[in-house]
Design a protein around this motif. Sequence first.
Motif, short mmCIF file in Angstrom:
data_model
loop_
_atom_site.label_atom_id
_atom_site.label_comp_id
_atom_site.label_asym_id
_atom_site.label_seq_id
_atom_site.Cartn_x
_atom_site.Cartn_y
_atom_site.Cartn_z
N LYS A 39 -15.59 -10.35 -13.00
CA LYS A 39 -17.01 -10.34 -12.66
C LYS A 39 -17.89 -9.88 -13.83
N ALA A 40 -17.28 -9.49 -14.95
CA ALA A 40 -18.06 -8.98 -16.08
C ALA A 40 -19.02 -10.05 -16.61
N ASP A 41 -18.56 -11.31 -16.69
CA ASP A 41 -19.43 -12.38 -17.15
C ASP A 41 -20.66 -12.53 -16.26
N ASP A 42 -20.44 -12.47 -14.95
CA ASP A 42 -21.56 -12.60 -14.02
C ASP A 42 -22.55 -11.45 -14.19
N VAL A 43 -22.03 -10.25 -14.38
CA VAL A 43 -22.90 -9.09 -14.60
C VAL A 43 -23.70 -9.28 -15.88
N GLY A 44 -23.03 -9.74 -16.95
CA GLY A 44 -23.71 -9.97 -18.21
C GLY A 44 -24.82 -11.00 -18.09
N VAL A 45 -24.52 -12.11 -17.40
CA VAL A 45 -25.53 -13.16 -17.22
C VAL A 45 -26.72 -12.63 -16.43
N ALA A 46 -26.44 -11.86 -15.37
CA ALA A 46 -27.52 -11.30 -14.55
C ALA A 46 -28.38 -10.34 -15.35
N LEU A 105 -7.50 -17.17 -10.80
CA LEU A 105 -8.86 -17.35 -10.32
C LEU A 105 -9.59 -18.49 -11.03
N THR A 106 -8.90 -19.10 -12.01
CA THR A 106 -9.53 -20.16 -12.78
C THR A 106 -9.87 -21.36 -11.89
N GLY A 107 -11.11 -21.83 -12.00
CA GLY A 107 -11.51 -23.03 -11.29
C GLY A 107 -12.15 -22.81 -9.95
N PHE A 108 -12.19 -21.55 -9.45
CA PHE A 108 -12.79 -21.29 -8.14
C PHE A 108 -14.25 -20.86 -8.30
N ASP A 109 -15.03 -21.07 -7.25
CA ASP A 109 -16.41 -20.61 -7.24
C ASP A 109 -16.47 -19.10 -7.38
N ALA A 110 -17.55 -18.63 -7.99
CA ALA A 110 -17.69 -17.19 -8.23
C ALA A 110 -17.65 -16.38 -6.93
N ASN A 111 -18.17 -16.97 -5.83
CA ASN A 111 -18.20 -16.21 -4.57
C ASN A 111 -16.83 -16.11 -3.91
N ARG A 112 -15.83 -16.82 -4.44
CA ARG A 112 -14.47 -16.71 -3.89
C ARG A 112 -13.58 -15.78 -4.72
#
Length: 341
Positions: free
Chosen positions: A205-212, A51-58
């Motif tokens: 997705k943990a990073d995204d949750v943490g940032v949010a 998954l490295t390098g892809f947009d978060a929504n993908r």
Amino acid sequence: MAGLIALLDDVAGIAKVAAASVDDVTGMAVKAGSKAAGAVIDDAAVTPKYLTGFDANRELPIIWRIAKGSIFNKVVILLPIALLLSAFAPWLIAPLLMLGGSYLCFEGAEKVYHAISPPDDPHDKYEGGQGDPAQLEEKKVAGAIKTDFILSAEIMTIALNEVTALMAGSGLIGLAKLGTEAGVLFVVALAITVVVYGSVALIVKADDVGVALARNNSGFVASLGRGIVKFMPGFMKALTIIGTAAMIWVGGNIIVHGLHELGWHAPYEWIKHQAEAAAAMVPQAPGLVSWAVTAFIDGIIGLIWGLILIPLSEYIIVPLANATLVPLLSGVKSMFRRSAN
């Protein structure tokens, strides 16, 4: 009325048998799946790199595509092969298990070797920004599913070996035995796929949750979000190390037990003797000490065997597989897709 009561009694009896069968299948699936812990942990540790390098929504759609490919690998291809082996060639299970164990040893040893001596041009490095994103996604998904096939083959073989052992004294024969094996392997396939790719989804997705959490809240919740962001890189590194250690340990254990089943008892007996001697020295926790010593020696054996396999794989095994096995598997998948359409 008496006939109706007798009929209801028979129905109740059948229901009890069916419930017991479901319980048996579930129990054996749990035991069989637990034996494949090393391959499962590695599967969860390996997948995020695709998954490295892809947009978060993908990220989640890609995980879903890989998970569907994993189910196809396990249920459509590997489960029927496992049932055929159990029915017509059970003597092949131990050698195939050792083959899978050798793969685990090789993968683990290769990671250790690359950690000590990193390659100049890593083959799995993502080249961001080059080429069409859709084509890059297709390539990554295909690579992930191919890796999953190898790990799934090991998982299903380990599960089949455990199911065969658990059913040895069950008294089931013929279609009853085959049906129970199919049920157990099907449950193992689904459960492990859910565990692996559910875990991967949570990890990526943990990073995204943490940032949010940090951005949209204050106080404890914001601190928790920042803590998650800081925690995840170390967790990913630890997961990789644990997955590598588990691969080497499980692979070495499979090799030792396979040799024991094939008649070469010396390694198994020597390890057992060392574990018993160590356990006798620590009477407060003999079981834990015996397990730790056995796992450590199995791991050393797995590492040595894996390091031996690295040059063999590079110069003999991989070229041979690319010339024969890869086209065969591609043909099988194409045949199933055509029949489905």
